[in-house]
Scaffold this motif. Structure first.
Motif, PDB file in Angstrom:
ATOM      1  N   SER A  91     -39.296   4.858 -27.310  1.00  0.00           N
ATOM      2  CA  SER A  91     -39.097   6.246 -26.864  1.00  0.00           C
ATOM      3  C   SER A  91     -38.880   6.314 -25.361  1.00  0.00           C
ATOM      4  O   SER A  91     -38.018   7.063 -24.857  1.00  0.00           O
ATOM      5  N   GLU A  92     -39.641   5.513 -24.618  1.00  0.00           N
ATOM      6  CA  GLU A  92     -39.524   5.504 -23.157  1.00  0.00           C
ATOM      7  C   GLU A  92     -38.150   5.012 -22.722  1.00  0.00           C
ATOM      8  O   GLU A  92     -37.464   5.657 -21.902  1.00  0.00           O
ATOM      9  N   GLY A 103     -39.505   6.541 -32.035  1.00  0.00           N
ATOM     10  CA  GLY A 103     -40.461   5.631 -31.409  1.00  0.00           C
ATOM     11  C   GLY A 103     -40.284   4.220 -31.914  1.00  0.00           C
ATOM     12  O   GLY A 103     -39.242   3.873 -32.484  1.00  0.00           O
ATOM     13  N   PRO A 104     -41.268   3.325 -31.684  1.00  0.00           N
ATOM     14  CA  PRO A 104     -42.576   3.591 -31.072  1.00  0.00           C
ATOM     15  C   PRO A 104     -42.480   3.905 -29.563  1.00  0.00           C
ATOM     16  O   PRO A 104     -41.368   4.036 -29.037  1.00  0.00           O
ATOM     17  N   ALA A 105     -43.655   3.951 -28.891  1.00  0.00           N
ATOM     18  CA  ALA A 105     -43.731   4.459 -27.516  1.00  0.00           C
ATOM     19  C   ALA A 105     -42.766   3.767 -26.572  1.00  0.00           C
ATOM     20  O   ALA A 105     -42.035   4.422 -25.809  1.00  0.00           O
ATOM     21  N   GLU A 106     -42.727   2.443 -26.594  1.00  0.00           N
ATOM     22  CA  GLU A 106     -41.854   1.711 -25.658  1.00  0.00           C
ATOM     23  C   GLU A 106     -40.390   2.013 -25.930  1.00  0.00           C
ATOM     24  O   GLU A 106     -39.571   2.122 -24.997  1.00  0.00           O
TER      25      GLU A 106
END
Length: 587
Positions: free
Chosen positions: A571-572, A566-569
């Motif tokens: 990971s995406e 990650g973080p979320a962005e």
């Protein structure tokens, strides 16, 4: 007490030949000349010929010579007849002999008759007799009479060295307690009297004068007075001279003077010798001197023995020595004992020793108490002890208070304490102060890389101080600020320092900088280090590098890692890249 003083009858005879003069006086005395008999008796008395002096003095006394009556009193006192001596002194004192009045006053004081002693000493002092003035001052000082200083000053002004020393000590005490007679003027006058007494050979005055000069930074002259005092047998001066020499880099000469002082019973010098041998890797000799210090009554010896045993891993013996010093009131030993108990898991045993040391003024113990309470979750008590240590200048305690005030939203108090911490050498304090100042400043216009801007803000200066002390986050931040100014070389230097110290952000940013400069292979090395340390963005960058190179399997592996980190962005984005690489690999 001063010796009883024989009173010369004629000063004008001093320059004549002594042998011829004695013969002339003897002939004159045989002819019934009372004055000649008095002078001859005084001459023989000073020589120590009591049998020869007594008949001449008695003859002159019978003729009414007051100097002879005083000297006869001195002679009888030396023979062990104090009451008969006092009788003759009284006769001479009534006749106006200041020396006899002094001797009579001392005689009465030795017998506990202070009113009579004061009466006769005052008679002597008021006639200008220096020994009488000193003895009167001593009597009055013993009784706490304010008139003591007047007579002590009178004796000092007439050249009495002990009076000069004691007057200086009194002025020193007054200056130290902020009394009306004290202050800077009192301290300056005290120094003058120390100087006078020292010049007349008073070794304790020379020691005090050396200490005053050393405190003022006049080390060369301080050393001269310490040397004078030490040569006269003052062990404390020899010890002080040793420290001056050590600070000047001459440890060999320092050891010579410490040895001399230690052999005369100075515990501080014995401790210094012990420390010197410990530094040289001679623990047995160090232990011997620490024991000598302890035998001399210096509790630092027990504390130093504890330190020595602790360094050698002799924990049980270290605890015994720490306890011995701690029970004697040594606050740092109490703190060291508490730390040792804490390390052995005895928290309940450590706490009272930390408290005892802290209450006695140990700043480290107050800080350690703060840590102890913080570990228990007792934040209020922890903060109380941190504040106490911070008030005494403990940098790490000030840091803890600053952090607490930041949590409370009190930025003004937080800044004050963080400045204390940073100024006291705390790298974390400097970093947090810089971050606090950084958050307040308005955004600056962007600069092209390579376009160097020289101005640095205060927050950057604090970041740099922390960075120079090895603070990794500060090093990264200094690198970012340098990059923002366009100073690529400076930015790379700080990023590299942080990365080599284990900072994953430093490694990632260094990789970015190298990639922009066209050094992608080296950038990949640093991104790999950052990704291995858990940096998701670095893993994504590596995935992109390997995808561009056509190494799809390696790219997919790093994309998987980026998804997990990650973080979320990140990971995406990494997930989309991984899926694309997977499709290509399966096509």
């Amino acid at each position: 007490m001063q010796p009883y003083d024989a009173e010369p009858a004629r000063d004008e005879l001093a320059d004549m030949g002594e042998a011829g003069e004695e013969t002339r006086l003897a002939l004159a005395a045989q002819s019934g000349d009372a004055e000649a008999a008095s002078v001859l008796g005084a001459m023989l008395l000073r020589r120590g010929d009591l049998d020869g002096a007594e008949p001449h003095l008695r003859a002159a006394t019978a003729a009414g010579d007051r100097a002879a009556a005083n000297n006869l009193g001195v002679l009888l006192h030396q023979r062990g007849y104090p009451e008969e001596a006092a009788g003759w002194w009284r006769i001479a004192a009534v006749a106006g002999s200041a020396a006899a009045a002094h001797a009579l006053g001392r005689h009465h004081r030795e017998r506990g008759d202070e009113p009579a002693a004061e009466y006769w000493l005052r008679q002597s002092a008021e006639q200008g007799h220096v020994l009488g003035a000193y003895a009167l001052a001593d009597l009055l000082e013993h009784r706490g009479d304010v008139g003591a200083e007047h007579w002590m000053r009178a004796a000092a002004e007439r050249g009495h060295r002990e009076a000069a020393y004691r007057l200086a000590r009194a002025l020193d005490r007054a200056a130290g307690h902020g009394e009306e007679a004290g202050g800077d003027s009192g301290a300056a006058e005290a120094e003058q009297w120390y100087r006078q007494a020292a010049a007349r050979g008073h070794r304790r005055a020379a020691l005090q004068l050396g200490a005053i000069l050393e405190k003022r930074g006049e080390l060369k002259e301080a050393g001269r007075w310490y040397l004078t005092s030490a040569k006269d047998g003052e062990p404390r001066a020899a010890c002080a001279l040793g420290f001056l020499l050590r600070d000047a880099g001459d440890s060999e000469s320092a050891a010579v003077w410490w040895l001399r002082a230690a052999q005369d019973g100075d515990g501080n010098a014995a401790n210094a010798l012990g420390a010197l041998h410990a530094e040289r890797g001679e623990p047995q000799t160090a232990e011997r001197w620490y024991r000598a210090a302890l035998a001399a009554g210096d509790d630092n010896g027990a504390y130093n023995l504890g330190l020595l045993c602790a360094e050698q891993g002799r924990t049980a013996q270290a605890e015994q020595w720490y306890r011995r010093a701690a029970y004697a009131g040594h606050r740092e030993a109490a703190n060291a004992l508490a730390i040792l108990l804490l390390q052995n898991g005895d928290t309940s045993g450590a706490e009272p020793w930390f408290s005892k040391a802290a209450e006695a003024g140990s700043v480290d113990a107050a800080f350690n108490l703060g840590i102890l309470y913080a570990g228990r979750g007792e934040e209020e008590m922890a903060l109380r002890w941190y504040e106490r240590a911070a008030a005494a200048g403990h940098a790490e305690a000030a840091l803890q208070v600053g952090i607490a005030r930041l949590r409370e939203g009190d930025e003004q108090e937080a800044e004050r304490h963080l400045r204390c911490a940073a100024g006291g050498g705390s790298a974390e304090g400097a970093y947090r102060l810089a971050a606090l100042l950084d958050a307040r400043r308005p955004p600056e216009p962007a600069h092209e890389l390579g376009e160097i801007v020289q101005e640095k803000t205060e927050c950057e200066e604090w970041y740099e101080r922390a960075a120079s002390q090895g603070h990794r986050r500060a090093q990264v931040r200094v690198g970012m600020l340098a990059a923002a100014r366009g100073d690529v070389v400076e930015a790379a230097r700080w990023y590299r320092a942080a990365a080599e110290a284990g900072s994953r952000n430093g490694a990632f940013n260094l990789g970015l900088l190298l990639a922009r400069e066209g050094s992608e292979p080296e950038a990949a090395v640093w991104w790999a280090r950052a990704a291995d340390a858990g940096h998701g963005r670095a893993a994504l960058r590596l995935a992109l590098v390997y995808a561009r190179r056509g190494e799809l399997a390696e790219g997919q592996r790093w994309a998987d890692r980026a998804v997990a980190l990650g973080p979320a962005e990140v990971s995406e984005r990494a997930g989309r890249l991984r899926d694309a690489l997977r499709e290509e690999l399966s096509a």
